[in-house]
Design a protein around this motif. Sequence first.
Motif, mmCIF file in Angstrom:
data_model
loop_
_atom_site.group_PDB
_atom_site.id
_atom_site.type_symbol
_atom_site.label_atom_id
_atom_site.label_comp_id
_atom_site.label_asym_id
_atom_site.label_seq_id
_atom_site.Cartn_x
_atom_site.Cartn_y
_atom_site.Cartn_z
ATOM 1 N N SER A 194 0.722 -1.390 0.275
ATOM 2 C CA SER A 194 -0.072 0.192 0.185
ATOM 3 C C SER A 194 0.813 1.084 -0.112
ATOM 4 N N ARG A 195 1.727 1.299 0.894
ATOM 5 C CA ARG A 195 3.151 2.351 0.600
ATOM 6 C C ARG A 195 3.528 2.713 -0.491
ATOM 7 N N GLU A 196 4.071 1.687 -1.217
ATOM 8 C CA GLU A 196 4.474 1.328 -2.677
ATOM 9 C C GLU A 196 3.999 1.819 -3.326
ATOM 10 N N GLY A 197 3.028 1.555 -3.623
ATOM 11 C CA GLY A 197 1.381 2.496 -4.467
ATOM 12 C C GLY A 197 0.953 3.404 -4.641
ATOM 13 N N ALA A 198 0.870 4.661 -2.749
ATOM 14 C CA ALA A 198 1.350 5.703 -2.386
ATOM 15 C C ALA A 198 2.211 6.142 -3.467
ATOM 16 N N ARG A 199 3.519 6.119 -3.338
ATOM 17 C CA ARG A 199 4.876 6.884 -3.352
ATOM 18 C C ARG A 199 4.871 6.962 -4.685
ATOM 19 N N ILE A 200 4.593 5.475 -5.560
ATOM 20 C CA ILE A 200 4.088 5.506 -6.819
ATOM 21 C C ILE A 200 3.647 7.011 -7.086
ATOM 22 N N ALA A 201 2.425 6.963 -6.926
ATOM 23 C CA ALA A 201 1.325 7.491 -7.635
ATOM 24 C C ALA A 201 1.435 9.629 -6.895
ATOM 25 N N ALA A 202 2.208 9.227 -6.105
ATOM 26 C CA ALA A 202 2.658 10.489 -6.361
ATOM 27 C C ALA A 202 4.084 10.961 -6.432
ATOM 28 N N SER A 203 5.050 9.823 -7.144
ATOM 29 C CA SER A 203 6.070 10.553 -7.590
ATOM 30 C C SER A 203 5.510 10.410 -9.253
ATOM 31 N N ARG A 204 4.426 9.663 -9.864
ATOM 32 C CA ARG A 204 4.190 9.851 -11.362
ATOM 33 C C ARG A 204 3.417 11.167 -11.148
ATOM 34 N N PHE A 205 2.847 11.639 -10.550
ATOM 35 C CA PHE A 205 1.921 12.862 -10.706
ATOM 36 C C PHE A 205 2.230 13.628 -10.049
ATOM 37 N N SER A 206 2.985 13.790 -9.525
ATOM 38 C CA SER A 206 3.504 14.927 -8.528
ATOM 39 C C SER A 206 2.237 15.832 -8.314
ATOM 40 N N ILE A 207 1.720 15.328 -7.297
ATOM 41 C CA ILE A 207 0.378 15.436 -6.399
ATOM 42 C C ILE A 207 0.739 14.955 -4.910
ATOM 43 N N GLN A 208 0.291 14.732 -4.420
ATOM 44 C CA GLN A 208 0.281 14.491 -2.724
ATOM 45 C C GLN A 208 -0.207 13.943 -2.769
ATOM 46 N N CYS A 209 -0.422 12.059 -2.011
ATOM 47 C CA CYS A 209 -1.360 10.966 -2.321
ATOM 48 C C CYS A 209 -0.713 10.949 -0.788
ATOM 49 N N TYR A 210 -2.524 10.227 -0.485
ATOM 50 C CA TYR A 210 -3.135 9.133 0.756
ATOM 51 C C TYR A 210 -3.177 8.013 -0.467
ATOM 52 N N GLY A 211 -2.607 6.671 0.226
ATOM 53 C CA GLY A 211 -1.670 5.477 0.551
ATOM 54 C C GLY A 211 -3.105 4.376 1.196
ATOM 55 N N VAL A 212 -4.129 4.511 1.268
ATOM 56 C CA VAL A 212 -5.362 4.323 2.064
ATOM 57 C C VAL A 212 -5.175 2.894 2.498
ATOM 58 N N ASP A 213 -4.416 1.947 3.793
ATOM 59 C CA ASP A 213 -4.027 0.911 4.043
ATOM 60 C C ASP A 213 -4.708 0.305 4.997
ATOM 61 N N TYR A 214 -6.500 -0.041 4.456
ATOM 62 C CA TYR A 214 -7.637 -0.339 4.842
ATOM 63 C C TYR A 214 -7.766 -1.619 5.474
ATOM 64 N N ARG A 215 -7.900 -1.687 6.367
ATOM 65 C CA ARG A 215 -8.521 -2.878 7.503
ATOM 66 C C ARG A 215 -9.196 -4.071 6.291
ATOM 67 N N MET A 216 -8.446 -5.613 6.804
ATOM 68 C CA MET A 216 -9.029 -6.093 6.170
ATOM 69 C C MET A 216 -9.532 -7.775 6.551
ATOM 70 N N PRO A 217 -10.420 -8.712 5.928
ATOM 71 C CA PRO A 217 -10.369 -10.053 7.070
ATOM 72 C C PRO A 217 -9.557 -11.108 6.445
ATOM 73 N N PRO A 218 -9.434 -11.880 7.044
ATOM 74 C CA PRO A 218 -10.601 -12.098 7.889
ATOM 75 C C PRO A 218 -10.809 -11.238 9.608
ATOM 76 N N GLU A 219 -9.409 -10.835 9.907
ATOM 77 C CA GLU A 219 -9.934 -9.661 10.970
ATOM 78 C C GLU A 219 -10.897 -8.837 10.896
ATOM 79 N N PHE A 220 -11.073 -8.428 9.727
ATOM 80 C CA PHE A 220 -11.608 -6.865 9.782
ATOM 81 C C PHE A 220 -12.398 -7.114 8.613
ATOM 82 N N PRO A 221 -13.990 -8.055 8.187
ATOM 83 C CA PRO A 221 -14.220 -8.028 7.517
ATOM 84 C C PRO A 221 -15.660 -7.229 6.965
ATOM 85 N N PHE A 222 -15.976 -6.488 5.773
ATOM 86 C CA PHE A 222 -17.362 -5.515 5.234
ATOM 87 C C PHE A 222 -17.595 -5.892 6.424
ATOM 88 N N PRO A 223 -17.919 -3.732 6.723
ATOM 89 C CA PRO A 223 -18.134 -3.320 6.311
ATOM 90 C C PRO A 223 -16.705 -2.056 6.851
#
Length: 247
Positions: A77-106
């Motif tokens: 997730s962090r790397e995705g945010a870095r790549i987006a910020a570098s490519r588009f030259s704008i600040q980026c929020y990479g959301v490291d969202y919670r996931m299952p099985p510990e944290f299912p929808f929503p």
Amino acid sequence: MPPAEDHEAWQKLKSAVDSTYAATVSVLESSRDVQLSRKRIGSADVHFAKPIELDRADCVYIDLNGGALVFGGGEASREGARIAASRFSIQCYGVDYRMPPEFPFPAALDDCMCVYKHAVDTHGAERIVIGGRSAGGNLALATVVRAQDEGLDLPRAIVLLSPEIDLTESGDSFQTNKMIDVNLPTSLMPANLLYANGADLAHPYISPLFGRFNTGCAGVASHPRTSSAFETMAGKGSSGCGRLWPK
């Protein structure tokens, strides 16, 4: 994939996949032109990626990682945010969202909403683009559907890259492309059921393809392979465009 109810097996699989992701990310060269930090916004952990030289200091891109709504957090997730910020030259929020099985929808969508509301308060909705890859595309579109339902101002645009927006897997292409698609030759249904945790897979917050979109909804910039999905969405009243901010 394990059955949705076998959480122990999912934990083992998740650890193995995330280790592979981390190993892949570790060999990538980090851009020296991007400053990285990690912050907490409500329930969400967020990777803030800010280019040293900003093209637009008043704009932000919210990046949501892929990974079948189960994998791809942390370093990926962090790397995705870095790549987006570098490519588009704008600040980026990479959301490291919670996931299952510990944290299912929503949980994941709740995290995205926390970050979106923060971005709206900080920058204004007209200065926000939200997007993601695969499962991240699901959450980007679901965030817009829920923001619309809650009466929030909508982002300037949405960027969806091969979005996983139908967790019911009811479209014809799920059958016609079965065992042909080189990336996903088989069904993701076990992961879909794990994520939904008993909720209706056709709910528009889970499968945003089935959401209703006002004519004033944000513009959409999509990967060419997702055109059929947006033809369906267009029939529901959505608008589509690929333009972001004018120079």
